[in-house]
Design a protein around this motif. Structure first.
Motif, PDB file in Angstrom:
ATOM      1  N   ARG A 142       0.879  -1.125   0.083  1.00 16.48           N
ATOM      2  CA  ARG A 142      -0.061   0.119  -0.104  1.00 16.48           C
ATOM      3  C   ARG A 142       0.939   1.187  -0.064  1.00 16.48           C
ATOM      4  O   ARG A 142       0.579   2.397  -0.656  1.00 16.48           O
ATOM      5  CB  ARG A 142      -0.926  -0.104   1.208  1.00 16.48           C
ATOM      6  CG  ARG A 142      -1.903   1.316   1.352  1.00 16.48           C
ATOM      7  CD  ARG A 142      -2.674   1.565   0.116  1.00 16.48           C
ATOM      8  NE  ARG A 142      -3.365   2.705   0.216  1.00 16.48           N
ATOM      9  CZ  ARG A 142      -2.521   3.978   0.170  1.00 16.48           C
ATOM     10  NH1 ARG A 142      -1.469   3.872  -0.264  1.00 16.48           N
ATOM     11  NH2 ARG A 142      -3.081   5.060   0.381  1.00 16.48           N
TER      12      ARG A 142
ATOM     13  N   HIS B   5      -8.109   5.215   0.642  1.00 12.10           N
ATOM     14  CA  HIS B   5      -8.311   5.139   2.074  1.00 12.10           C
ATOM     15  C   HIS B   5     -10.095   5.089   1.991  1.00 12.10           C
ATOM     16  O   HIS B   5     -10.656   6.042   2.054  1.00 12.10           O
ATOM     17  CB  HIS B   5      -8.236   6.249   2.885  1.00 12.10           C
ATOM     18  CG  HIS B   5      -6.619   6.706   2.683  1.00 12.10           C
ATOM     19  ND1 HIS B   5      -5.559   5.988   3.035  1.00 12.10           N
ATOM     20  CD2 HIS B   5      -6.150   7.804   1.882  1.00 12.10           C
ATOM     21  CE1 HIS B   5      -4.539   6.488   2.583  1.00 12.10           C
ATOM     22  NE2 HIS B   5      -4.873   7.668   2.044  1.00 12.10           N
TER      23      HIS B   5
ATOM     24  N   ASN C 261     -11.761   8.509   0.439  1.00  8.22           N
ATOM     25  CA  ASN C 261     -10.741   9.146  -0.212  1.00  8.22           C
ATOM     26  C   ASN C 261      -9.990   8.318  -1.122  1.00  8.22           C
ATOM     27  O   ASN C 261      -9.507   7.141  -0.642  1.00  8.22           O
ATOM     28  CB  ASN C 261      -9.582   9.527   0.756  1.00  8.22           C
ATOM     29  CG  ASN C 261      -8.215  10.225   0.217  1.00  8.22           C
ATOM     30  OD1 ASN C 261      -7.357  10.395   1.143  1.00  8.22           O
ATOM     31  ND2 ASN C 261      -8.186  10.418  -1.035  1.00  8.22           N
TER      32      ASN C 261
ATOM     33  N   HIS D  61      -6.982   7.656  -4.193  1.00 10.11           N
ATOM     34  CA  HIS D  61      -5.867   8.136  -5.084  1.00 10.11           C
ATOM     35  C   HIS D  61      -6.021   7.674  -6.440  1.00 10.11           C
ATOM     36  O   HIS D  61      -6.522   6.303  -6.583  1.00 10.11           O
ATOM     37  CB  HIS D  61      -4.530   7.538  -4.560  1.00 10.11           C
ATOM     38  CG  HIS D  61      -4.343   8.481  -3.133  1.00 10.11           C
ATOM     39  ND1 HIS D  61      -4.156   9.636  -2.938  1.00 10.11           N
ATOM     40  CD2 HIS D  61      -4.350   7.769  -1.893  1.00 10.11           C
ATOM     41  CE1 HIS D  61      -4.085  10.043  -1.772  1.00 10.11           C
ATOM     42  NE2 HIS D  61      -3.950   8.712  -0.932  1.00 10.11           N
TER      43      HIS D  61
ATOM     44  N   GLU E 200      -6.003  15.250   0.293  1.00  8.31           N
ATOM     45  CA  GLU E 200      -5.063  14.925   1.388  1.00  8.31           C
ATOM     46  C   GLU E 200      -3.999  15.865   0.935  1.00  8.31           C
ATOM     47  O   GLU E 200      -3.031  16.823   1.754  1.00  8.31           O
ATOM     48  CB  GLU E 200      -4.227  13.613   1.210  1.00  8.31           C
ATOM     49  CG  GLU E 200      -5.189  12.542   1.890  1.00  8.31           C
ATOM     50  CD  GLU E 200      -4.420  11.526   2.132  1.00  8.31           C
ATOM     51  OE1 GLU E 200      -4.613  10.824   3.304  1.00  8.31           O
ATOM     52  OE2 GLU E 200      -3.854  10.786   1.224  1.00  8.31           O
TER      53      GLU E 200
HETATM   54 ZN    ZN Z   1      -3.162   8.829   0.917  1.00  4.86          ZN
END
Ligand code: ZN
Length: 469
Positions: free
Chosen positions: A335, A385, A390, A392, A425
């Motif tokens: 991760r 996440h 959230n 990416h 973020e």
């Molecule tokens: Zn992150």
């Protein structure tokens, strides 16, 4: 002949040299490339000077001089940001916090650590661990990013699901305003209803309203046991079902719930050196789940029971529970290797967006469909996440054309259509400034400008980051 700007610049350098010792003011050939080289390794204009203060008093004295001379300043922490917020622009002085690294007090009774803000995150984590405590903020860049950078970007990372963002971990701050005024707000208690919560002005505002010099941060007793599991899942519906199940069964012990679409898992475990695949790479989704408890026995059995139930009910297809600290670290490495994965790909653009979990699957499908229209070989690698809403995205495409702008517009456009936020973020910096209006209203942005003008009337602190005045 020197013009007005040149005169101001040489005058401030002379004044700074006279006011500080030689190790504090770097100029010319003494300025190392790392103060003006971005994450991609591309150098930008060297700054006028690099200031390396040791104390809040020195930061204050320095800013007071820049304020008077109207010279812009960019404040640097670990330089791991992704939005060009800390890259010096022509004519700026770099304020490096690298010598303000003192961890002043670890108060285990009060659950507080007081520190200067140039300290790297990992060093703070390790220091409080010596006293049996944890500072829960954690992210891949832990070795280089600094507490000041974490505060100014309101860093999130891997354990937000349990402990919140940096904002939730800050009890008090000391900050220096553009004119050198020091706001002494390092307080060690949570409850403080005495007017405007000034510390919040400096959290997540990317150094545009002040320079954070010291912080009181919450720490927690280190959990006796941490269980890390990796699960393979057949669909995104199963990811959501597992999250609901984990929240119900593990409650406050659930400290991470990270989702990886197949491409992320498959490519990271094949392209990034030293990253092993504990489960076969042919499943549609993977989830890293972490549970942290005070009772080792119970934490272990809770996770085992959860996964057993999830297997029986078909929510997960396969799972492995780390049997040692090393095995847990190996799962986390998958991760945490997103930056390394990016480097192993062709041209790419990285995103961190927020959206409701029930829209994530359709969002990922839409991104991939529309990327293909730009370039047959383009695709989006999605992970993030899930428990915090959230995601990416690494959008990669084939060379030789630079499609950064086209891809950025496309991904942010879709994010807007899905009602998401263009930055969960990483912040706005310079790179995402044109897209701020997709996530914030005109009235909100105007209110931000009002605050900026009030606290930094000459606009010397990180000018042009987030928005222009
Ligand atoms: Zn992150």
């Amino acid at each position: 002949m020197a013009d007005g700007a040149d005169l101001v610049q040489s005058a401030i350098i002379g004044d700074l040299r006279a006011a500080f010792d030689a190790s504090t003011v770097l100029t010319g050939a003494d300025i190392d490339a790392r103060y003006h080289t971005d994450m991609a390794g591309i150098p930008v204009a060297p700054p006028l000077a690099v200031m390396r203060p040791r104390s809040t008093e020195e930061v204050s004295k320095f800013l007071k001089m820049c304020h008077a001379a109207r010279v812009p300043v960019t404040t640097q922490g670990g330089m791991t940001g992704l939005v060009r917020a800390t890259m010096p622009m022509p004519g700026e002085i770099v304020l490096s916090m690298e010598r303000m690294t003192a961890i002043e007090e670890v108060d285990t009774g009060g659950g507080v650590v007081i520190t200067q803000t140039g300290v790297p995150l990992q060093r703070l984590q390790e220091r409080v661990a010596q006293d049996g405590f944890m500072f829960p903020l954690d992210l891949g860049a832990r070795g280089s990013c600094t507490i000041g950078g974490n505060i100014s970007t309101n860093a999130g990372g891997n354990r937000v699901i349990r402990y919140g963002m940096t904002r939730d971990l800050v009890l008090g701050l000391e900050a220096v305003l553009a004119d050198g005024t020091v706001l002494k707000g390092v307080r060690k208690y949570i409850k403080n209803n005495t007017g405007v919560d000034l510390k919040q002005l400096f959290v997540g505002t990317e150094g545009t309203l002040g320079v954070v010099t010291r912080a009181a941060l919450r720490i927690f007793p280190a959990p006796a046991e941490q269980q890390v599991a990796l699960c393979a899942l057949p669909s995104f519906d199963s990811v959501r079902a597992l999250l609901a199940l984990a929240r119900g069964r593990l409650a406050g012990d659930l400290t991470a719930f990270e989702v990886m679409w197949n491409e992320y898992y498959r490519l990271t475990t094949t392209l990034v050196q030293g990253v092993a695949a504990p489960l076969p790479a042919n499943h549609p989704f993977y989830v890293l789940l972490e549970s942290s408890g005070s009772d080792a026995e119970r934490t272990r059995s809770d996770v085992e029971n959860l996964l057993e139930h999830a297997l029986e009910s078909g929510i997960i297809l396969d799972a492995t529970i780390a049997s040692s600290g090393a095995a847990a670290a190996a799962i986390w490495t998958i991760r945490d290797s997103s930056v390394e994965l990016g480097r192993a790909l062709g041209p790419r653009v990285g995103f961190d967006i927020s959206l409701a979990i029930d829209k994530m699957e359709a969002f990922a499908v839409e991104i991939n469909q529309r990327l293909k229209k730009i370039d047959q070989d383009a695709y989006g690698i999605v992970f993030g996440h899930a428990g915090d809403g959230n995601l990416h995205v690494i959008a990669t495409y084939s060379p030789p054309l630079d499609r950064t702008e086209e891809v950025t517009k496309l991904v942010y456009g879709i994010t807007g259509e899905f009602g998401g936020s263009i930055s969960a973020e990483h912040g706005i910096g310079i790179l995402k400034r044109p897209y701020l209006k997709l996530s914030r209203t005109e009235e909100e942005i105007e209110t931000m400008r009002t605050l900026k003008r009030a606290l930094d009337p000459h606009g010397i602190l990180n000018p042009g980051r987030i928005f222009t005045v």
